[in-house]
Design a protein around this motif. Structure first.
Motif, PDB file in Angstrom:
ATOM      1  N   CYS A 116       3.018 -10.048   7.338  1.00 26.47           N
ATOM      2  CA  CYS A 116       4.346 -10.216   7.944  1.00 26.47           C
ATOM      3  C   CYS A 116       4.499  -9.526   9.300  1.00 26.47           C
ATOM      4  CB  CYS A 116       5.429  -9.729   6.982  1.00 26.47           C
ATOM      5  SG  CYS A 116       5.500  -7.935   6.750  1.00 26.47           S
ATOM      6  N   GLY A 117       3.562  -8.628   9.657  1.00 27.60           N
ATOM      7  CA  GLY A 117       3.618  -7.958  10.950  1.00 27.60           C
ATOM      8  C   GLY A 117       4.564  -6.765  11.015  1.00 27.60           C
ATOM      9  N   GLU A 118       5.236  -6.431   9.933  1.00 25.50           N
ATOM     10  CA  GLU A 118       6.157  -5.296   9.898  1.00 25.50           C
ATOM     11  C   GLU A 118       5.393  -3.992   9.686  1.00 25.50           C
ATOM     12  OE1 GLU A 118       9.569  -5.324  10.282  1.00 25.50           O
ATOM     13  OE2 GLU A 118       9.369  -7.461  10.753  1.00 25.50           O
ATOM     14  N   TYR A 119       5.969  -2.898  10.186  1.00 23.63           N
ATOM     15  CA  TYR A 119       5.417  -1.574   9.908  1.00 23.63           C
ATOM     16  C   TYR A 119       5.851  -1.166   8.509  1.00 23.63           C
ATOM     17  CZ  TYR A 119       4.050  -0.920  14.749  1.00 23.63           C
ATOM     18  OH  TYR A 119       3.453  -1.045  15.961  1.00 23.63           O
ATOM     19  N   THR A 120       4.928  -0.596   7.769  1.00 23.70           N
ATOM     20  CA  THR A 120       5.231  -0.171   6.410  1.00 23.70           C
ATOM     21  C   THR A 120       4.497   1.133   6.106  1.00 23.70           C
ATOM     22  OG1 THR A 120       5.255  -0.874   4.084  1.00 23.70           O
ATOM     23  CG2 THR A 120       3.373  -1.537   5.385  1.00 23.70           C
ATOM     24  N   PRO A 121       5.128   2.033   5.351  1.00 26.05           N
ATOM     25  CA  PRO A 121       4.419   3.247   4.951  1.00 26.05           C
ATOM     26  C   PRO A 121       3.275   2.891   4.002  1.00 26.05           C
ATOM     27  CG  PRO A 121       6.758   3.366   4.324  1.00 26.05           C
ATOM     28  CD  PRO A 121       6.510   2.016   4.868  1.00 26.05           C
ATOM     29  N   VAL A 122       2.192   3.635   4.094  1.00 27.69           N
ATOM     30  CA  VAL A 122       1.052   3.399   3.209  1.00 27.69           C
ATOM     31  C   VAL A 122       1.370   4.040   1.862  1.00 27.69           C
ATOM     32  CG1 VAL A 122      -1.396   3.827   2.818  1.00 27.69           C
ATOM     33  CG2 VAL A 122      -0.578   3.350   5.118  1.00 27.69           C
ATOM     34  N   VAL A 123       1.405   3.222   0.833  1.00 30.02           N
ATOM     35  CA  VAL A 123       1.602   3.689  -0.534  1.00 30.02           C
ATOM     36  C   VAL A 123       0.429   3.145  -1.331  1.00 30.02           C
ATOM     37  CG1 VAL A 123       3.092   3.667  -2.563  1.00 30.02           C
ATOM     38  CG2 VAL A 123       4.110   3.654  -0.274  1.00 30.02           C
ATOM     39  N   TYR A 124      -0.487   4.035  -1.710  1.00 32.01           N
ATOM     40  CA  TYR A 124      -1.680   3.606  -2.427  1.00 32.01           C
ATOM     41  C   TYR A 124      -1.384   3.399  -3.900  1.00 32.01           C
ATOM     42  CZ  TYR A 124      -4.175   5.078   1.744  1.00 32.01           C
ATOM     43  OH  TYR A 124      -4.612   5.202   3.038  1.00 32.01           O
ATOM     44  N   ARG A 125      -1.979   2.363  -4.443  1.00 32.97           N
ATOM     45  CA  ARG A 125      -1.894   2.078  -5.878  1.00 32.97           C
ATOM     46  C   ARG A 125      -3.295   1.805  -6.381  1.00 32.97           C
ATOM     47  NH1 ARG A 125       3.271  -1.163  -5.087  1.00 32.97           N
ATOM     48  NH2 ARG A 125       4.818   0.489  -5.130  1.00 32.97           N
ATOM     49  N   THR A 126      -3.511   2.042  -7.667  1.00 29.64           N
ATOM     50  CA  THR A 126      -4.831   1.812  -8.259  1.00 29.64           C
ATOM     51  C   THR A 126      -4.677   0.922  -9.482  1.00 29.64           C
ATOM     52  OG1 THR A 126      -5.614   3.954  -7.486  1.00 29.64           O
ATOM     53  CG2 THR A 126      -6.863   2.922  -9.257  1.00 29.64           C
ATOM     54  N   LYS A 127      -5.548  -0.072  -9.557  1.00 33.16           N
ATOM     55  CA  LYS A 127      -5.593  -0.963 -10.709  1.00 33.16           C
ATOM     56  C   LYS A 127      -6.962  -0.789 -11.359  1.00 33.16           C
ATOM     57  CE  LYS A 127      -5.113  -5.789 -12.058  1.00 33.16           C
ATOM     58  NZ  LYS A 127      -4.833  -7.144 -11.598  1.00 33.16           N
ATOM     59  N   TYR A 128      -6.976  -0.634 -12.684  1.00 40.14           N
ATOM     60  CA  TYR A 128      -8.223  -0.458 -13.420  1.00 40.14           C
ATOM     61  C   TYR A 128      -8.710  -1.822 -13.877  1.00 40.14           C
ATOM     62  CZ  TYR A 128      -6.760   4.333 -13.105  1.00 40.14           C
ATOM     63  OH  TYR A 128      -6.368   5.556 -12.609  1.00 40.14           O
ATOM     64  N   LEU A 129      -9.927  -2.201 -13.454  1.00 41.02           N
ATOM     65  CA  LEU A 129     -10.451  -3.530 -13.721  1.00 41.02           C
ATOM     66  C   LEU A 129     -11.370  -3.590 -14.939  1.00 41.02           C
ATOM     67  CD1 LEU A 129     -11.314  -4.560 -10.052  1.00 41.02           C
ATOM     68  CD2 LEU A 129      -9.202  -4.980 -11.318  1.00 41.02           C
ATOM     69  N   GLY A 130     -11.639  -2.463 -15.563  1.00 43.74           N
ATOM     70  CA  GLY A 130     -12.571  -2.422 -16.691  1.00 43.74           C
ATOM     71  C   GLY A 130     -13.951  -2.043 -16.199  1.00 43.74           C
ATOM     72  N   SER A 131     -14.808  -1.646 -17.120  1.00 44.12           N
ATOM     73  CA  SER A 131     -16.179  -1.220 -16.800  1.00 44.12           C
ATOM     74  C   SER A 131     -16.209  -0.088 -15.783  1.00 44.12           C
ATOM     75  CB  SER A 131     -17.015  -2.392 -16.295  1.00 44.12           C
ATOM     76  OG  SER A 131     -17.078  -3.416 -17.245  1.00 44.12           O
ATOM     77  N   GLY A 132     -15.142   0.726 -15.718  1.00 40.82           N
ATOM     78  CA  GLY A 132     -15.108   1.869 -14.810  1.00 40.82           C
ATOM     79  C   GLY A 132     -14.787   1.527 -13.366  1.00 40.82           C
TER      80      GLY A 132
END
Length: 86
Positions: free
Chosen positions: A11-27
């Motif tokens: 979208c070209g907008e400035y946004t704060p970086v907010v990290y998220r983690t998703k666990y996909l299995g097998s570590g």
């Protein structure tokens, strides 16, 4: 406290970086950031158990040839995981 801002590729907008983690299995963990304007997800990196251990070792390693070599190994492994899961 200042937050790091990035420009969203969608979208070209400035946004704060907010990290998220998703666990996909097998570590495998998928770490991504979400644009607060449009909700688009941007992959930061994928890691496995071995790669997370290398990242911890890199944090403790003083700057020098060993740290540079470790960074190169980490980068190569991240690229392999990105190709496989991205």
């Amino acid at each position: 406290m200042s937050k790091k801002l990035v420009t969203c590729g969608k979208c070209g907008e400035y946004t704060p970086v907010v990290y998220r983690t998703k666990y996909l299995g097998s570590g495998i963990q998928h770490t991504y950031a979400v644009c607060q304007s449009c909700g688009d997800k941007v992959t930061v990196y994928y890691t496995d158990k071995e790669l997370r251990q290398l990242l911890k070792r890199q944090e403790k390693t003083p700057y020098g040839p060993k740290k540079v070599a470790l960074a190169e190994t980490i980068n190569n492994k991240m690229n392999e995981l990105k190709e496989r899961y991205g």
